[in-house]
Design an enzyme around this catalytic site. Structure first.
Site, PDB file in Angstrom:
ATOM      1  N   ASP A 220       0.826  -1.216   0.000  1.00 50.78           N
ATOM      2  CA  ASP A 220       0.000   0.000   0.000  1.00 50.78           C
ATOM      3  C   ASP A 220       0.860   1.266   0.000  1.00 50.78           C
ATOM      4  OD1 ASP A 220       0.985  -0.038   2.550  1.00 50.78           O
ATOM      5  OD2 ASP A 220      -0.947   0.054   3.577  1.00 50.78           O
TER       6      ASP A 220
ATOM      7  N   ASP B 132       4.956  -1.139   7.495  1.00 52.03           N
ATOM      8  CA  ASP B 132       4.108  -1.822   8.474  1.00 52.03           C
ATOM      9  C   ASP B 132       4.950  -2.753   9.348  1.00 52.03           C
ATOM     10  OD1 ASP B 132       4.475  -4.128   6.747  1.00 52.03           O
ATOM     11  OD2 ASP B 132       2.979  -3.194   5.437  1.00 52.03           O
TER      12      ASP B 132
ATOM     13  N   ASP C  82       6.861  10.939  24.459  1.00 53.11           N
ATOM     14  CA  ASP C  82       6.686  12.100  23.588  1.00 53.11           C
ATOM     15  C   ASP C  82       6.455  13.374  24.412  1.00 53.11           C
ATOM     16  OD1 ASP C  82       6.183  12.941  20.725  1.00 53.11           O
ATOM     17  OD2 ASP C  82       4.250  13.527  21.570  1.00 53.11           O
TER      18      ASP C  82
ATOM     19  N   GLU D  36      11.445  12.722  25.653  1.00 48.29           N
ATOM     20  CA  GLU D  36      11.673  13.782  24.661  1.00 48.29           C
ATOM     21  C   GLU D  36      11.446  15.115  25.349  1.00 48.29           C
ATOM     22  OE1 GLU D  36      10.223  15.579  20.371  1.00 48.29           O
ATOM     23  OE2 GLU D  36       8.782  14.928  21.852  1.00 48.29           O
TER      24      GLU D  36
HETATM   25  C1  GLC Z   1       6.959  15.091  19.173  1.00 46.46           C
HETATM   26  C2  GLC Z   1       7.053  14.240  17.933  1.00 46.46           C
HETATM   27  C3  GLC Z   1       6.539  15.016  16.769  1.00 46.46           C
HETATM   28  C4  GLC Z   1       5.082  15.363  17.036  1.00 46.46           C
HETATM   29  C5  GLC Z   1       4.920  16.068  18.378  1.00 46.46           C
HETATM   30  C6  GLC Z   1       3.487  16.082  18.819  1.00 46.46           C
HETATM   31  O1  GLC Z   1       7.773  16.198  19.126  1.00 46.46           O
HETATM   32  O2  GLC Z   1       8.379  13.825  17.762  1.00 46.46           O
HETATM   33  O3  GLC Z   1       6.658  14.324  15.565  1.00 46.46           O
HETATM   34  O4  GLC Z   1       4.589  16.186  16.022  1.00 46.46           O
HETATM   35  O5  GLC Z   1       5.629  15.425  19.399  1.00 46.46           O
HETATM   36  O6  GLC Z   1       3.101  14.816  19.260  1.00 46.46           O
END
Ligand code: GLC
Length: 521
Positions: free
Chosen positions: A16, A20, A195, A258
């Site tokens: 597609d 995946d 995140d 992050e």
């Molecule tokens: C983090 C992710 C990014 C996303 C953002 C919102 O920074 O790495 O790709 O847009 O969070 O979730």
């Protein structure tokens, strides 16, 4: 050593044009041959894909486009059978506005889940017209508040309006999300990248943010204000500590956060002896530091000095959000970047495709997918260039898919692909493999101390030392040949040269980096 897989672009197994889980399974041998320890998968959960999976509509499932839970279990088993670890991407700050929790929350002001998100009345602007409740800006441009006709209130979205922020001060939210972590840990997942961790808690009163005196048009509207009240609140450390306790209760598990914050604040996410935070607050400095020997040496020294006691360092050289390193620096310096990433002290995170040296990919305007680019065009904020498919071989669509992929391939994919580079020892892939092999062979690289050596113009030099072993890294960041002084009383054997030199005679070719073993003489 962590390897980031961007699932949409790793390997398509069902034709597609989108990668995946079954595709990732087919390509695990590449990761074993490369020599990484762990894979981190960007989100694989059911999602309307407004932000390509960072808008989760169900935390305990698999997006059908990527596969299903049975395929996930099969992937996890294969990963473990190869001695690798698997990490997932936990997205706690926001859900998709299609998540059932949000649909309930939005339904009425007295819905039991109303307080799971941030709903506020309009606030009259200076001219009396109703406006957003405060001045917070969205990362993707514009106000962070979206008016919802249904109940006449605004909801908060730090990112897209399709990504509504969860209210982590609500104990039910916290319990539900802790259950999400348990769900995946119970399945055998080895850890999570969390995140935008620093965004998860906001000030109690959601007060206005101070204006940013450094804002200039063209920077992106998110920089209009400083994030004083919308992020990085003191209570976040208690939450990070709770994530950590849960992870630790499963034994050998890893949490990576992050976090984009100035260094001293970043370091607080390691937590304290009494309350440890995440194991690795991501260190993005190499993405931001000018590619100059003095600037890099200073960034490394400052980072090392700022680490709290027992804090283990980490380095990131690329991601699905940042421009490709080889696009930024060119091929020769991207080789030095590889050597730097893999010889600094701490855990490196490598982003898929950087091991091939994929450079800048120009995305034709009609194929731009990234909402960040589509909503704030022309500012160079687009992330699609870093998200293009992996190139496996020289057959149609680079062996990634059997049809035109969702994003175009890099222009030189016919020569810049895994199968071709496997046959060329001097390739970027060959270099990455040699460096990773050296990391395994030499304890000084995996856990030795780091000693930065005095500055030489455009040559970055440091030693890695462990009991009975001294290694020297010297990176020529210039386009001229350079001489390298060895520490007094030493001679050197060449372990790895980024330029494929067979031996070291005291000179570095333009742009060459070397990893040397020092011998006392
Ligand atoms: C983090 C992710 C990014 C996303 C953002 C919102 O920074 O790495 O790709 O847009 O969070 O979730």
């Amino acid at each position: 050593m962590i390897y980031q897989v961007y699932p949409r672009s790793f390997q398509d197994s069902d034709g597609d044009g989108i990668g995946d889980l079954a595709g990732i399974r087919q390509r695990l041998d590449h990761l074993v041959a490369l020599g990484v320890d762990a894979l981190w998968l960007s989100p694989i959960f059911p999602s309307p894909m407004a932000d390509f999976g960072y808008d989760v509509a169900e935390y305990r499932g698999v997006e059908p486009m990527f596969g299903d839970l049975a395929q996930f279990d099969a992937l996890l088993a294969d990963v473990h059978a190869r001695g690798l670890k698997l990490m997932l991407d936990f997205v706690p700050n926001h859900t998709s506005t299609e998540h059932p929790w949000f649909l309930e929350s939005r339904a009425s002001r007295d819905n039991p889940k109303r307080d799971w998100y941030f709903w506020r009345d309009p606030k009259p602007a200076a001219d009396g017209t109703p406006g957003p409740p405060n001045n917070w800006t969205s990362d993707m441009g514009g106000s962070a508040w979206q008016f919802d006709e249904a109940t006449g209130q605004y909801y908060l979205h730090t990112f897209l309006k399709e990504q509504a922020d969860l209210n982590w001060r609500n104990p039910e939210v916290r319990a539900a999300m802790m259950d999400v972590l348990r769900f995946w840990f119970d399945r055998g997942v080895d850890g999570f990248r969390i995140d935008v961790l620093w965004h998860c808690l906001k000030s109690q009163g959601l007060e206005d943010n101070p204006l940013n005196p450094a804002y200039r048009p063209g920077m992106g509207e998110k920089y209009l204000v400083l994030q004083h009240n919308s992020a990085n609140q003191r209570e976040i450390h208690e939450l990070a500590g709770a994530f950590r306790s849960l992870a630790d209760s499963y034994g050998d598990r890893l949490l990576v956060g992050e976090i984009f914050l100035p260094l001293e604040q970043l370091m607080t996410y390691y937590g304290s002896a009494e309350q440890p935070g995440v194991h690795l607050p991501f260190n993005f400095q190499l993405l931001e530091t000018p590619w100059k020997a003095d600037a890099l040496a200073q960034a490394i020294a400052t980072y090392e000095a700022a680490l709290p006691q027992g804090g283990w360092p980490n380095w990131v050289m690329g991601s699905h959000d940042a421009p490709r390193i080889a696009g930024r620096l060119g091929e020769a310096q991207a080789r030095n970047a590889a050597m730097l990433l893999l010889t600094l002290r701490g855990t490196p995170t490598l982003y898929q495709g950087d091991e091939l040296g994929i450079g800048r990919v120009t995305i034709p305007p009609d194929r731009i997918c990234d909402p960040q680019d589509l909503r704030q065009p022309g500012l160079g904020l687009g992330r699609d260039g870093a998200r293009t498919p992996m190139a496996w071989d020289g057959t149609a669509y680079a062996g990634f898919s059997t049809i035109e992929p969702w994003l175009p391939l890099h222009a030189d994919w016919r020569v810049r692909n895994v199968s071709r580079q496997e046959q060329e020892p001097g390739s970027m892939l060959g270099l990455y493999r040699r460096l990773l092999a050296a990391r395994r062979e030499h304890p000084a690289l995996s856990h030795g101390e780091i000693v930065l050596l005095p500055y030489e113009p455009e040559v970055l030099r440091y030693e890695r030392r462990a009991a009975g072993e001294r290694l020297l890294v010297a990176l020529n960041l210039s386009e001229q040949e350079r001489l390298v002084d060895l520490p007094p009383g030493t001679s050197a054997d060449l372990l790895v040269s980024t330029a494929g030199s067979p031996l070291f005679d005291g000179r570095l070719l333009p742009g060459e980096g070397v990893l040397l073993q020092l011998k006392e003489c």
